[in-house]
Design an enzyme around this catalytic site. Structure first.
Site, PDB file in Angstrom:
ATOM      1  N   LEU A 453       0.781  -1.249   0.173  1.00 37.83           N
ATOM      2  CA  LEU A 453       0.038  -0.075  -0.240  1.00 37.83           C
ATOM      3  C   LEU A 453       0.795   1.135   0.298  1.00 37.83           C
ATOM      4  CD1 LEU A 453      -2.840  -0.999   2.443  1.00 37.83           C
ATOM      5  CD2 LEU A 453      -2.937  -1.246  -0.149  1.00 37.83           C
ATOM      6  N   HIS A 454       1.983   1.189   0.679  1.00 35.59           N
ATOM      7  CA  HIS A 454       2.851   2.583   0.868  1.00 35.59           C
ATOM      8  C   HIS A 454       3.411   2.681  -0.782  1.00 35.59           C
ATOM      9  CE1 HIS A 454       2.737   2.478   5.135  1.00 35.59           C
ATOM     10  NE2 HIS A 454       3.203   3.788   4.974  1.00 35.59           N
ATOM     11  N   GLU A 455       3.894   1.469  -1.260  1.00 31.65           N
ATOM     12  CA  GLU A 455       4.238   1.714  -2.721  1.00 31.65           C
ATOM     13  C   GLU A 455       3.218   2.195  -3.638  1.00 31.65           C
ATOM     14  OE1 GLU A 455       7.219   1.650  -5.588  1.00 31.65           O
ATOM     15  OE2 GLU A 455       7.547   1.414  -3.410  1.00 31.65           O
TER      16      GLU A 455
END
Length: 546
Positions: A453-455
């Site tokens: 999700l961060h990427e």
């Protein structure tokens, strides 16, 4: 009372003072003896002016500051005072009995920090001038239109989740079996046929929810990556899609367990339900108004009912919104005036792999990136979420804890963003642990999903899926393992070391490095680095004539 009647009292007090070694006429003791009769101001018609002998004694024996100073000066001093009368360590020694306060050093550090950054501000203005430009942002008309379209499209997937749960609730009402085997408490255990039917129904509901939320996130990611140029609009759209994705997952998982307890009211299932849920039992919670409130509530965890406040404090709301606006302007100013020049000056260093210069740029970028991050944290978690909670009358506003005192990386990830932490703990970590998975495997799953999700949140809006955000998040696991023993140590030195490791990894090797990498990737694709590479390729193909 006559004057003669005062003599025994005064004589007794004088005798007592003499017996204790105190002279009433000694100025050093602040006491003066009266001679030659009483003060006329105290006598009226042969009587004391409304006071007894005790009052006279108190008046005559009260010392004033002026008398104390004069008596100290008149007292003879002898050079025999015992200065060194006991053994005692130095103030900063380890064997000192009282830990000294370092409040003065803290104030000094704040002054040094302010003065040092003020010097950088003056240097930046002298070197680059004012870089603030209101018309220099590349907000394309198509980006604004697509961003507005996504803003209204993304919540539609939450509406689809409501329709799916509405069908499941209707099916639960119609297929509610009569209890076949009652226990003394009045509860019933499901048969194998009932469990099989419930499992098959949940499988269909799960597939529908999975297709819904996957389509939401995949469609938004595709549109942002290929059709939205500006990173800010892309980031807002992507984070909106991720929030709806998480909310929809929580909505589906929670209603699944509520539906199971409704169909099969076994004592264990009923005991697992919080008493708060009795105010809105399943399936009465499957309403459109209930969904809309969950959509706007500042939480990622679905509950049929939440603790609510009694009224809305609009002054509080406007104060928090004012903080959001001011901090947003401050972040924009710092990014344009201070962060952008450092990032631009770092491009040639990265291209030439000048490692010492890259480290110097990282250290220079760490200060401004930390200031921007802290301002963004306060604007989001303290100002915006509190304003949203006040408007929705959401009672539980523990959005974060004192993460700045974290004694390790694990404590930081548990305290700085509690809505996300609570989601992963409730819907990923705890279910895996209850199914027999170890703590290590469950933590690995949590950080892997969070890294993905961060990427998506950073790489998709910048059009560069280079994996830096993924690795930066996933590699937190070994750092947590390193600092976890420090969290358990009771000594202050261990906690200090853990907090130091946290801040170093956070301010130097964390956000500044990620910002530098994604900015370079963006410039390599659209900016000055890309144009420089194009010129070099043209010169290589078509060399200049001699």
């Amino acid at each position: 009372m006559s004057q003669a009647s005062l003599s025994p009292t005064n004589d007794s007090k004088m005798n007592t003072a003499t017996a204790t070694g105190t002279r009433l006429d000694d100025p050093a003791n602040g006491v003066s003896r009266r001679t030659g009769g009483e003060d006329p101001g105290l006598m009226k018609n042969g009587q004391l002016n409304g006071n007894s002998a005790t009052s006279t004694t108190e008046i005559t024996t009260t010392a004033t500051p002026e008398k104390s100073k004069r008596s100290y000066r008149s007292k003879k001093y002898r050079h025999v005072e015992a200065i060194h009368s006991e053994s005692q360590p130095s103030c900063l020694s380890h064997d000192t009995t009282e830990t000294p306060s370092f409040l003065g050093f803290r104030n000094l550090m704040v002054i040094v920090l302010v003065v040092g950054n003020l010097r950088l501000v003056i240097e930046n203005i002298q070197k680059y001038g004012v870089l603030i430009c209101l018309n220099c942002h590349d907000f394309r008309k198509s980006d604004l239109q697509i961003g507005l379209f996504l803003y209204f499209l993304i919540p539609c997937h939450l509406l689809l989740a409501y329709l799916i749960e509405l069908v499941a609730a209707h099916s639960a009402r119609s297929s509610l079996f009569p209890p076949t085997k009652k226990s003394p408490s009045g509860t019933s255990s499901p048969t194998e046929a009932q469990l099989s039917k419930f499992q098959s129904t949940w499988t269909l509901v799960w597939i529908a929810h999975a297709l819904n939320i996957t389509t939401c996130l995949a469609l938004t990611t595709y549109i942002v990556y290929y059709h939205v140029h500006h990173p800010l609009i892309g980031t807002l759209s992507e984070i909106h899609a991720i929030i709806v994705w998480l909310k929809t997952a929580s909505y589906a998982f929670t209603n699944r367990d509520l539906r199971h307890a409704y169909l099969h009211p076994v004592s264990g299932e009923l005991d697992a339900l919080p008493s708060l849920y009795a105010q809105c039992p399943y399936p009465n919670n499957i309403t459109f108004s209930n969904l809309v409130y969950f959509w706007w509530a500042p939480t990622l965890i679905y509950q049929p009912i939440y603790p609510r406040t009694t009224h809305i404090r609009w002054v509080f709301v406007f104060k928090r919104l004012g903080e959001v606006i001011c901090l947003s302007v401050f972040i924009w100013f710092c990014s344009a005036q201070y962060a952008t020049p450092v990032l631009i000056n770092s491009l040639d260093k990265i291209a030439s792999l000048d490692y010492f210069s890259i480290i110097e740029r990282l250290l220079k970028l760490s200060t401004i990136s930390l200031v921007i991050w802290l301002a963004g944290f306060f604007a989001l978690f303290q100002s915006f979420l509190n304003a949203l909670a006040e408007v929705t009358r959401f009672g539980d506003r523990s959005f974060y804890e004192a993460w700045w005192n974290s004694e390790g990386l694990g404590m930081y990830w548990r305290t700085w963003n509690k809505p996300v932490y609570q989601f992963f703990r409730r819907h990923v970590y705890s279910p895996m642990r209850s199914r027999g998975y170890t703590h290590r495997v469950a933590s690995l799953a949590v950080f892997f999903l969070s890294a993905v999700l961060h990427e998506l949140l950073v790489g998709v809006p910048t059009h560069n899926l280079i994996g830096v955000a993924f690795l930066g998040m996933f590699l937190q696991l070994p750092l947590i393992q390193i600092t976890q023993p420090l969290e358990k140590r009771k000594s202050s030195s261990g906690k200090l070391l853990g907090n130091t490791i946290f801040w170093v990894s956070f301010t130097i090797f964390g956000q500044p490095f990620a910002a530098l990498m994604y900015f370079y990737a963006w410039q390599a694709k659209y900016g000055s680095v890309s144009r420089q590479q194009q010129r070099q390729s043209v010169q290589a193909v078509c060399p200049a004539p001699y």
